[in-house]
Write a protein that holds these residues in place. Structure first.
Motif, PDB file in Angstrom:
ATOM      1  N   MET A  90       0.976  -1.215   0.155  1.00 27.90           N
ATOM      2  CA  MET A  90       0.053   0.037  -0.031  1.00 27.90           C
ATOM      3  C   MET A  90       0.982   1.074  -0.074  1.00 27.90           C
ATOM      4  SD  MET A  90      -3.062  -0.794   2.548  1.00 27.90           S
ATOM      5  CE  MET A  90      -3.352  -2.381   3.096  1.00 27.90           C
ATOM      6  N   SER A  91       0.194   2.483  -0.303  1.00 24.92           N
ATOM      7  CA  SER A  91       1.066   3.611  -0.253  1.00 24.92           C
ATOM      8  C   SER A  91       0.289   4.756   0.533  1.00 24.92           C
ATOM      9  CB  SER A  91       1.213   4.272  -1.712  1.00 24.92           C
ATOM     10  OG  SER A  91      -0.031   4.401  -2.261  1.00 24.92           O
ATOM     11  N   ILE A  92       0.871   5.815   0.511  1.00 25.85           N
ATOM     12  CA  ILE A  92       0.332   6.917   1.112  1.00 25.85           C
ATOM     13  C   ILE A  92      -0.521   7.629   0.070  1.00 25.85           C
ATOM     14  CG2 ILE A  92       0.855   8.910   2.689  1.00 25.85           C
ATOM     15  CD1 ILE A  92       1.556   5.996   3.915  1.00 25.85           C
ATOM     16  N   VAL A  93      -1.743   8.033   0.443  1.00 23.98           N
ATOM     17  CA  VAL A  93      -2.639   8.691  -0.533  1.00 23.98           C
ATOM     18  C   VAL A  93      -3.387  10.089   0.114  1.00 23.98           C
ATOM     19  CG1 VAL A  93      -3.021   6.584  -1.810  1.00 23.98           C
ATOM     20  CG2 VAL A  93      -4.345   7.190   0.027  1.00 23.98           C
ATOM     21  N   ARG A  94      -3.698  10.797  -0.658  1.00 22.17           N
ATOM     22  CA  ARG A  94      -4.672  11.962  -0.152  1.00 22.17           C
ATOM     23  C   ARG A  94      -5.851  11.821  -0.867  1.00 22.17           C
ATOM     24  NH1 ARG A  94      -2.495  16.888   2.166  1.00 22.17           N
ATOM     25  NH2 ARG A  94      -0.181  16.421   2.816  1.00 22.17           N
ATOM     26  N   ASP A  95      -7.174  11.816  -0.168  1.00 21.47           N
ATOM     27  CA  ASP A  95      -8.232  11.654  -0.814  1.00 21.47           C
ATOM     28  C   ASP A  95      -9.198  12.743   0.002  1.00 21.47           C
ATOM     29  OD1 ASP A  95     -10.715  11.292  -1.558  1.00 21.47           O
ATOM     30  OD2 ASP A  95     -10.566   9.218  -1.553  1.00 21.47           O
ATOM     31  N   GLN A  96      -9.656  13.774  -0.809  1.00 27.40           N
ATOM     32  CA  GLN A  96     -10.512  14.797  -0.125  1.00 27.40           C
ATOM     33  C   GLN A  96     -11.646  14.284   0.474  1.00 27.40           C
ATOM     34  OE1 GLN A  96      -9.524  17.811   0.557  1.00 27.40           O
ATOM     35  NE2 GLN A  96      -7.696  17.414  -0.320  1.00 27.40           N
ATOM     36  N   ASP A  97     -12.075  12.966   0.198  1.00 28.03           N
ATOM     37  CA  ASP A  97     -13.420  12.401   0.481  1.00 28.03           C
ATOM     38  C   ASP A  97     -12.958  11.820   1.717  1.00 28.03           C
ATOM     39  OD1 ASP A  97     -14.997  13.364  -1.773  1.00 28.03           O
ATOM     40  OD2 ASP A  97     -14.433  11.480  -2.804  1.00 28.03           O
ATOM     41  N   SER A 134     -10.657  11.832   5.570  1.00 29.22           N
ATOM     42  CA  SER A 134     -10.034  12.319   6.716  1.00 29.22           C
ATOM     43  C   SER A 134      -9.608  13.741   6.208  1.00 29.22           C
ATOM     44  CB  SER A 134      -8.622  11.558   6.598  1.00 29.22           C
ATOM     45  OG  SER A 134      -8.955  10.413   7.254  1.00 29.22           O
ATOM     46  N   ASN A 135     -10.513  14.572   5.420  1.00 32.85           N
ATOM     47  CA  ASN A 135     -10.157  15.779   4.960  1.00 32.85           C
ATOM     48  C   ASN A 135      -8.980  15.934   4.135  1.00 32.85           C
ATOM     49  OD1 ASN A 135     -12.480  16.811   6.053  1.00 32.85           O
ATOM     50  ND2 ASN A 135     -11.464  17.026   8.095  1.00 32.85           N
ATOM     51  N   GLY A 136      -8.514  15.175   3.226  1.00 34.72           N
ATOM     52  CA  GLY A 136      -7.364  15.074   2.365  1.00 34.72           C
ATOM     53  C   GLY A 136      -6.133  14.744   3.279  1.00 34.72           C
ATOM     54  N   ALA A 137      -6.056  14.474   4.526  1.00 29.97           N
ATOM     55  CA  ALA A 137      -5.046  14.161   5.177  1.00 29.97           C
ATOM     56  C   ALA A 137      -4.322  13.057   4.701  1.00 29.97           C
ATOM     57  CB  ALA A 137      -5.172  14.103   6.776  1.00 29.97           C
ATOM     58  N   PRO A 138      -3.074  12.903   4.684  1.00 27.85           N
ATOM     59  CA  PRO A 138      -2.115  11.801   4.150  1.00 27.85           C
ATOM     60  C   PRO A 138      -2.822  10.505   4.997  1.00 27.85           C
ATOM     61  CG  PRO A 138      -0.741  13.468   4.483  1.00 27.85           C
ATOM     62  CD  PRO A 138      -2.126  14.042   5.227  1.00 27.85           C
ATOM     63  N   THR A 139      -3.052   9.442   4.266  1.00 25.51           N
ATOM     64  CA  THR A 139      -3.521   8.177   4.874  1.00 25.51           C
ATOM     65  C   THR A 139      -2.859   6.859   4.359  1.00 25.51           C
ATOM     66  OG1 THR A 139      -5.239   7.776   3.407  1.00 25.51           O
ATOM     67  CG2 THR A 139      -5.873   9.086   5.472  1.00 25.51           C
ATOM     68  N   VAL A 140      -3.062   5.952   4.986  1.00 25.87           N
ATOM     69  CA  VAL A 140      -2.459   4.662   4.253  1.00 25.87           C
ATOM     70  C   VAL A 140      -3.347   4.283   3.455  1.00 25.87           C
ATOM     71  CG1 VAL A 140      -1.673   2.222   4.744  1.00 25.87           C
ATOM     72  CG2 VAL A 140      -0.806   4.050   6.499  1.00 25.87           C
ATOM     73  N   GLU A 141      -3.277   4.020   2.262  1.00 28.56           N
ATOM     74  CA  GLU A 141      -4.221   3.577   1.163  1.00 28.56           C
ATOM     75  C   GLU A 141      -5.009   2.295   1.522  1.00 28.56           C
ATOM     76  OE1 GLU A 141      -3.828   2.588  -3.464  1.00 28.56           O
ATOM     77  OE2 GLU A 141      -2.408   1.865  -2.281  1.00 28.56           O
ATOM     78  N   GLY A 142      -6.204   2.471   1.321  1.00 26.20           N
ATOM     79  CA  GLY A 142      -7.084   1.345   1.656  1.00 26.20           C
ATOM     80  C   GLY A 142      -7.560   1.106   3.174  1.00 26.20           C
ATOM     81  N   THR A 143      -7.078   1.859   4.124  1.00 34.84           N
ATOM     82  CA  THR A 143      -7.301   1.853   5.297  1.00 34.84           C
ATOM     83  C   THR A 143      -7.952   3.190   6.025  1.00 34.84           C
ATOM     84  OG1 THR A 143      -5.328   2.687   6.261  1.00 34.84           O
ATOM     85  CG2 THR A 143      -5.287   0.397   5.891  1.00 34.84           C
ATOM     86  N   GLY A 144      -7.795   4.125   5.490  1.00 28.11           N
ATOM     87  CA  GLY A 144      -8.398   5.423   6.149  1.00 28.11           C
ATOM     88  C   GLY A 144      -7.421   5.815   7.339  1.00 28.11           C
ATOM     89  N   ILE A 145      -6.565   5.209   7.628  1.00 35.86           N
ATOM     90  CA  ILE A 145      -5.725   5.442   8.825  1.00 35.86           C
ATOM     91  C   ILE A 145      -4.662   6.547   8.491  1.00 35.86           C
ATOM     92  CG2 ILE A 145      -4.145   4.587  10.428  1.00 35.86           C
ATOM     93  CD1 ILE A 145      -5.431   1.893  10.296  1.00 35.86           C
ATOM     94  N   ARG A 146      -4.844   7.927   9.317  1.00 33.76           N
ATOM     95  CA  ARG A 146      -3.797   8.828   9.190  1.00 33.76           C
ATOM     96  C   ARG A 146      -2.530   8.805   9.548  1.00 33.76           C
ATOM     97  NH1 ARG A 146      -6.795  13.791  11.631  1.00 33.76           N
ATOM     98  NH2 ARG A 146      -6.399  12.537  13.488  1.00 33.76           N
TER      99      ARG A 146
END
Length: 76
Positions: A1-8, A10-22
Motif C-alpha cells: 500500500m502507499s500513502i494517499v490523499r483523498d478529499q473524501d 480524513s479531509n485530505g490528510a495523508p492516509t495509508v491507502e485502503g485503510t483510512g488511517i492517517r
C-alpha cells in the motif's frame, strides 16, 4: 500500500491507502505515545509493519508540513 490523499476521506490528510488511517495518527502513536512500530500494528490491525514504516517515513519526509498544519503545540 502507499500513502494517499483523498478529499473524501480524513479531509485530505495523508492516509495509508485502503485503510483510512492517517499518517499523523501513526506518528503520534510513535513519537508521543512511545509505541514501537510492531505495537502500532496491534493498535491498527489493518496495517502491516511495512505500512507503519512507510507512514513514518512519509511523516519524517514531510515533517514541516505536519508541524505547520497542526493546531497542537510542538513538544520538545
Amino acid at each position: 500500500m502507499s500513502i494517499v490523499r483523498d478529499q473524501d476521506h480524513s479531509n485530505g490528510a495523508p492516509t495509508v491507502e485502503g485503510t483510512g488511517i492517517r499518517v499523523k495518527d501513526i506518528a503520534v502513536a510513535y513519537e508521543h505515545s512511545g509505541c514501537e512500530p510492531d505495537e502500532i500494528t496491534q493498535l491498527y490491525p489493518d496495517l502491516s509493519l511495512a505500512d507503519v514504516h512507510r507512514a513514518l517515513a512519509y511523516y519524517y519526509d514531510h515533517i514541516d508540513d505536519f508541524r505547520s498544519s497542526s493546531s497542537e503545540p510542538a513538544s520538545a
